[in-house]
Every structure is written in C-alpha cells, then in structure tokens.
Design a protein around this motif. Structure first.
Motif: not given
Length: 405
Positions: A325-328, A337-340, A376-379
């Motif tokens: 999992v990667e994130w900004t 912003w997460l890239t799964l 992708t997902i937004r937190l």
C-alpha cells in the motif's frame, strides 16, 4: 404521463455524488468515517458569526442585508478580497472579482461559459469529482492533463479534433493540496502549465479551495500570480482563479469568488443574473465582518489542528498498512490518497470495511473521468481527532489484510 421522457439529453450525464451519499454514514452509530472532505464544525468561528449576524440585523443595515443586491457581490467583501489577492501576488480591482455561491457554483458557471458539446476539458487523473459533476452536463470530452512535457499542445489539439471534432477549452486543476490526492503543483509545474495553455490558446481554471491550509514548506504563488508576472496585467491573463471560504470560515454560508480578467467576469455576471441574481447578501456581509475581524488568527488555529491530524494519519498509516500500500504525504489540505495493491478494488474494500470494521472512506474510481483507478481510495483527516484516526487506521489495516488475503 412521464415527464422524465422529456428531460434534456444532458441530464443523462448528471450523476449522484458518491461523497454526498457517503456523508449519510456519519449518522450511523459506530462508524468511523474518513469519507467527507468537510471542515470540523468544532473549529468554525461561531461566536464571531453570531456577533456579525446580530450587528448586521441592527439599524439600517438590516434592510440592505435582506434586500436584493448587485450580482457582482457585496462591495466591501470584494474590496477585502482585493487586498488578500494582492498578498499572494495577484494585483486586481473589484471589477476582477465576482462573488459566487461557493466555488462549486463557479465551476458550474465556467463549464457553461466555455464548453460546447464535444469540446475537451483537460483534467488530472484523478481530479475533484465535484468538477466533473459541474462540467458533465455541458457534454465535454475529457483528456488527461499532462504538464511534464510528455504530450505536446499539438497532440492535445489533434486528439480533441479527431475524437469529437471540438477543441481544448480549458485545463482544470487544484494547484495546492488537491482534492483528492493532497498533492501540490510545484513552481516548475505551474510555469510548464502556462507554457502549455499558451500553446493551446485555452483557459486555465485554478481551483484554490485549499490554498490557505498549508502546514509544511514555503507558500507557492497561485498560477494566476505566475501569469501576471509574465504578462504584466491580469487583463492579459487566461487563468481564472476560484477561491472559497468553505474550508476556512464556513461551508454552510456558501460564499466563494472568482478572479479573472474583466471580460470574463462581465460574462459570468450575466450568468449570475440569470441563475440566482446574486449570492445571499446577509451571508456576504457576515463573511466580510468575520474575515476582517479574525481571518488570519482563525486560519492559523485551523492549520494547527489539521496539521496534528495529518501527522497522526501519516504515522498510523506507517504502523497499520499492509505491504504494497502506498500513500501521498500532503503538505496541507485535508486528504491522503492511497494506492492499493493491484487487484484490490476500493469499492469492494469499502463494503468489506463497513461490514467488518465499521470504517468508511471514498473509493478512488469516482475521481477519474474514465472510471479507472479502481485500486485507489481517499481518506480525509479533517473531522477526526488523533485517537479516532489511530483506531480508524488500525481497522482499515485489518480490512485491507482481509482483502489482500
């Protein structure tokens, strides 16, 4: 009788906002929500607004506050904005400013102003879904904005003409701490964008909703400031700046503004007259009073609160996210912003997370004009305290572990 059969064809492009639907989850017991990109109401300057509204309704000013007004907006507020824009390198006059009902109305007006069916709008992949919702009824074609030199202006023009017969009308972007990724366009990127749009001979719509919410690093002037520095005067500029008080003072009062060359403002004023005549005068007077009384001090307090929540989320992500999992790491704003891992669908993960962990977020595909970005997902960290963020990221990590298998 079925009136829906008579709806204009453009209505088929109108879709419900996934975020608006997800906000309903906030009322469900036990749900930890990182879905809504909304300010924390505990941070609103409520006392200042109570005083401002009370004073506005005293004496002769009450009649003006409750009466019809000019479409351009409340003059003292526009005068205050002239001073604020000058601070960020955008010298302008009140005639370069139109008050809108939030920056969302500004996006709707600009879509209406520029887009004929088949014209191309350049947007980021991903981009703010509210912008897509505002532009969609005007039937544009979308193309992926690239400011790193990978595509030439001629390539964009040829693609627009070949696919729909239209032309590129504008590039839309959020330049600071963007929704949804939290990323910022650096100085070189802003200069490169201006080179591109000059070659394309199209407009730039600069969405500056989060500009005031910087927590780290040095401020970067707006794209409009860079263009004025190049061309010497706002009247020679193609950049249209959209600002908002929603993320700093109050979203419920719905007060935003547009800064642009006078011919653009003049045409937008005609749209305002046809749409709602003017934004509510009472709200504009209150915003003006509160902004003049405490804007800098209040925004400083907001930054301090959100900085702590951002830091808590980034630290918790390090502790609880599975491998892959990667994130900004945003310098401001409200979002991470997460890239799964490939094969993990954000919408499926949301269903699983709600059922098993009672944690909510926004699946990322809704922010892509082509519906891609399924992994992708937004937190959003703006409405949760540090302890809630810690527990929410722990729950999200468990849901992700289950999804990955």
């Amino acid at each position: 009788m079925d009136l829906t059969e008579m709806f204009a064809e453009r209505t088929a492009r109108m879709k419900a906002s996934e975020i608006r639907e997800l906000l309903k989850l906030l009322d469900q017991p036990g749900i930890i929500s990182f879905a809504g990109g909304i300010p924390d109401p505990a941070l609103f300057p409520s006392d200042a607004f109570a005083k401002a509204f009370a004073q506005t309704m005293e004496g002769d000013q009450a009649g003006s506050a409750l009466q019809y007004s000019v479409s351009e907006g409340y003059l003292p507020l526009r005068e205050w904005l002239v001073g604020e824009m000058a601070k960020v390198g955008v010298p302008c006059s009140v005639d370069n400013i139109l008050i809108t009902s939030g920056s969302q109305q500004a996006l709707d007006y600009l879509g209406k102003l520029f887009l004929s069916p088949g014209d191309t709008a350049l947007v980021n992949w991903p981009t703010y879904m509210g912008a897509l919702g505002a532009f969609n009824p005007y039937e544009p074609r979308y193309d992926q904005l690239s400011i790193n030199g990978n595509r030439s202006a001629e390539d964009f023009k040829d693609s627009a003409k070949a696919e729909t017969g239209g032309r590129v009308k504008f590039a839309y972007l959020s330049s600071d701490f963007s929704n949804p990724t939290g990323e910022t366009v650096d100085r070189r990127g802003r200069e490169s964008l201006l080179d591109l749009v000059d070659d394309l001979d199209c407009a730039v719509i600069e969405d500056a909703a989060y500009q005031a919410l910087r927590y780290d690093g040095a401020d970067i002037p707006p794209i409009l400031a860079f263009e004025i520095a190049r061309k010497g005067d706002i009247e020679a500029c193609r950049t249209i700046y959209c600002g908002s008080f929603s993320k700093t003072l109050s979203p419920g009062l719905r007060v935003g503004w547009i800064v642009a060359a006078k011919p653009v403002i003049s045409q937008l004023v005609l749209m305002k007259q046809a749409s709602d005549l003017h934004s509510p005068t009472l709200n504009q007077i209150a915003i003006n009073a509160v902004a003049r009384a405490c804007f800098e001090d209040h925004v400083s307090d907001v930054r301090k609160a959100y900085r702590g929540r951002r830091d808590a989320m980034l630290a918790a992500l390090e502790r609880y996210m599975p491998k892959g999992v990667e994130w900004t790491r945003p310098e401001g704003g409200m979002f991470v912003w997460l890239t799964l891992p490939v094969g993990v669908d954000g919408a499926d993960l949301l269903a699983l997370a709600l059922e098993t962990q009672k944690v909510a977020f926004v699946p990322g595909h809704a922010f892509f004009a082509d519906g891609s970005g399924r992994n992708t997902i937004r937190l959003s960290f703006s409405c949760a305290d540090e302890a809630t963020i810690e527990e929410g990221m722990r729950r999200l990590g468990l849901a992700l572990q289950a999804a990955i298998g």
